[in-house]
Scaffold this motif. Structure first.
Motif, short mmCIF file in Angstrom:
data_model
loop_
_atom_site.label_atom_id
_atom_site.label_comp_id
_atom_site.label_asym_id
_atom_site.label_seq_id
_atom_site.Cartn_x
_atom_site.Cartn_y
_atom_site.Cartn_z
N ILE A 43 -95.12 33.31 -1.86
CA ILE A 43 -94.96 34.76 -1.80
C ILE A 43 -93.91 35.22 -0.78
N PRO A 44 -93.70 34.50 0.35
CA PRO A 44 -92.62 34.94 1.25
C PRO A 44 -91.26 35.08 0.57
N LEU A 45 -91.00 34.31 -0.48
CA LEU A 45 -89.76 34.46 -1.23
C LEU A 45 -89.66 35.85 -1.85
N THR A 46 -90.73 36.28 -2.49
CA THR A 46 -90.76 37.61 -3.11
C THR A 46 -90.60 38.70 -2.06
N VAL A 47 -91.30 38.54 -0.95
CA VAL A 47 -91.24 39.53 0.14
C VAL A 47 -89.83 39.57 0.74
N ALA A 48 -89.24 38.40 0.98
CA ALA A 48 -87.89 38.34 1.56
C ALA A 48 -86.87 38.98 0.62
N LEU A 49 -86.95 38.67 -0.66
CA LEU A 49 -86.02 39.25 -1.64
C LEU A 49 -86.12 40.78 -1.66
N TYR A 50 -87.36 41.26 -1.71
CA TYR A 50 -87.57 42.71 -1.76
C TYR A 50 -86.98 43.39 -0.52
N SER A 51 -87.27 42.83 0.65
CA SER A 51 -86.79 43.43 1.89
C SER A 51 -85.27 43.37 2.00
N CYS A 52 -84.67 42.24 1.60
CA CYS A 52 -83.21 42.09 1.64
C CYS A 52 -82.53 43.13 0.75
N LEU A 53 -83.12 43.38 -0.40
CA LEU A 53 -82.50 44.27 -1.39
C LEU A 53 -82.81 45.74 -1.12
N MET A 54 -84.02 46.02 -0.66
CA MET A 54 -84.47 47.41 -0.55
C MET A 54 -84.45 47.94 0.89
N GLY A 55 -84.27 47.05 1.87
CA GLY A 55 -84.22 47.49 3.25
C GLY A 55 -85.50 47.22 4.02
N SER A 56 -85.39 47.23 5.34
CA SER A 56 -86.52 46.84 6.18
C SER A 56 -87.70 47.82 6.11
N LYS A 57 -87.40 49.12 5.98
CA LYS A 57 -88.49 50.11 5.90
C LYS A 57 -89.33 49.89 4.65
N ALA A 58 -88.65 49.70 3.53
CA ALA A 58 -89.36 49.41 2.28
C ALA A 58 -90.08 48.07 2.40
N GLY A 59 -89.45 47.13 3.12
CA GLY A 59 -90.06 45.82 3.33
C GLY A 59 -91.38 45.90 4.08
N VAL A 60 -91.49 46.82 5.02
CA VAL A 60 -92.75 47.02 5.74
C VAL A 60 -93.85 47.43 4.77
N GLY A 61 -93.55 48.37 3.89
CA GLY A 61 -94.54 48.80 2.90
C GLY A 61 -94.96 47.66 1.98
N PHE A 62 -93.97 46.86 1.58
CA PHE A 62 -94.28 45.72 0.71
C PHE A 62 -95.09 44.68 1.46
N GLY A 63 -94.79 44.50 2.76
CA GLY A 63 -95.58 43.59 3.59
C GLY A 63 -97.02 44.04 3.72
N ILE A 64 -97.22 45.35 3.86
CA ILE A 64 -98.59 45.89 3.90
C ILE A 64 -99.33 45.56 2.61
N GLY A 101 -92.22 41.17 6.14
CA GLY A 101 -91.58 42.12 5.24
C GLY A 101 -90.49 42.94 5.91
N TRP A 102 -90.62 43.14 7.20
CA TRP A 102 -89.66 43.97 7.94
C TRP A 102 -88.39 43.21 8.32
N LEU A 103 -88.53 41.97 8.78
CA LEU A 103 -87.40 41.23 9.35
C LEU A 103 -86.26 40.91 8.38
N PRO A 104 -86.52 40.49 7.13
CA PRO A 104 -85.39 40.14 6.26
C PRO A 104 -84.40 41.28 6.05
N GLY A 105 -84.90 42.47 5.79
CA GLY A 105 -84.02 43.63 5.61
C GLY A 105 -83.23 43.94 6.86
N LEU A 106 -83.87 43.78 8.03
CA LEU A 106 -83.19 44.01 9.30
C LEU A 106 -82.09 42.98 9.52
#
Length: 200
Positions: A43-64, A101-106
């Motif tokens: 699952i970290p792959l899915t989370v990392a991809l989402y955060s990289c593409l959508m940004g760290s703020k969106a990544g936080v929500g996805f991480g939650i 979820g936050w770090l990849p986008g950052l």
């Protein structure tokens, strides 16, 4: 503007569906090699991809969202006693997931979208999850480690819980980080070009 928001919402829905599939279908998001040992998590792959593409703020929500699915699985269909004991704790379920979820986008933002940033972001997401799970578990189970140590296959009271967790989860963490680090740029970079083209 409304079209862009709708497109981003659709992309989020797709990623949510993928994460649910990984969570609910056996051996997709949590791969069990041996019955008694903790699973390898993809699952970290899915989370990392989402955060990289959508940004760290969106990544936080996805991480939650990922953390909440972890809680759900721990209470409804735990695959092993270690997962049950650890991930029924909301702190252990949510905090590593949110930060992963936050770090990849950052990272992608700070590295200005360089190709290597996707590899770094993928590895970071996976290792952050692993080390925070180990660290928080060591801290929260410090005063009553015996039951957890028993399920980790260690009956000696002389070893620290932290070292036992590193031994039990560390190998999984290396496999997960390698998998996530390699595939995040392979999948993410072509998608990122599409995102740039359509200004998403």
């Amino acid at each position: 503007m409304r079209k862009t928001e709708t497109t981003r919402l659709t992309i989020t829905a797709i990623f949510v569906a993928i994460l649910l599939l990984q969570t609910l279908v056996p051996n997709i998001g949590y791969i069990r090699l041996l019955p008694a040992l903790p699973t390898i998590t993809t699952i970290p792959l899915t989370v990392a991809l989402y955060s990289c593409l959508m940004g760290s703020k969106a990544g936080v929500g996805f991480g939650i969202f990922w953390g909440l699915t972890r809680l759900f699985v721990a209470y409804t269909q735990p695959g092993d006693m270690v997962s049950l004991i650890l991930f029924q704790n909301p702190i252990i379920s949510l905090v590593p997931s949110i930060i992963a979820g936050w770090l990849p986008g950052l990272i992608v933002k700070l590295m200005k979208g360089e190709k290597i940033s996707f590899l770094v972001a993928g590895v970071t997401a996976s290792l952050t999850n692993t080390f925070l799970v180990i660290g928080l578990s060591s801290l929260l189970f410090m005063n009553h480690a015996a039951s957890l140590m028993k399920y980790l296959g260690n009956t000696s009271n002389s070893q620290s819980l932290f070292l036992v967790l590193v031994a039990a989860l560390g190998m999984n963490g290396i496999v997960e980080a390698s998998f996530t680090g390699l595939l995040t740029p392979v999948i993410g970079l072509p998608l990122e070009k599409v995102f740039r083209k359509y200004k998403l």
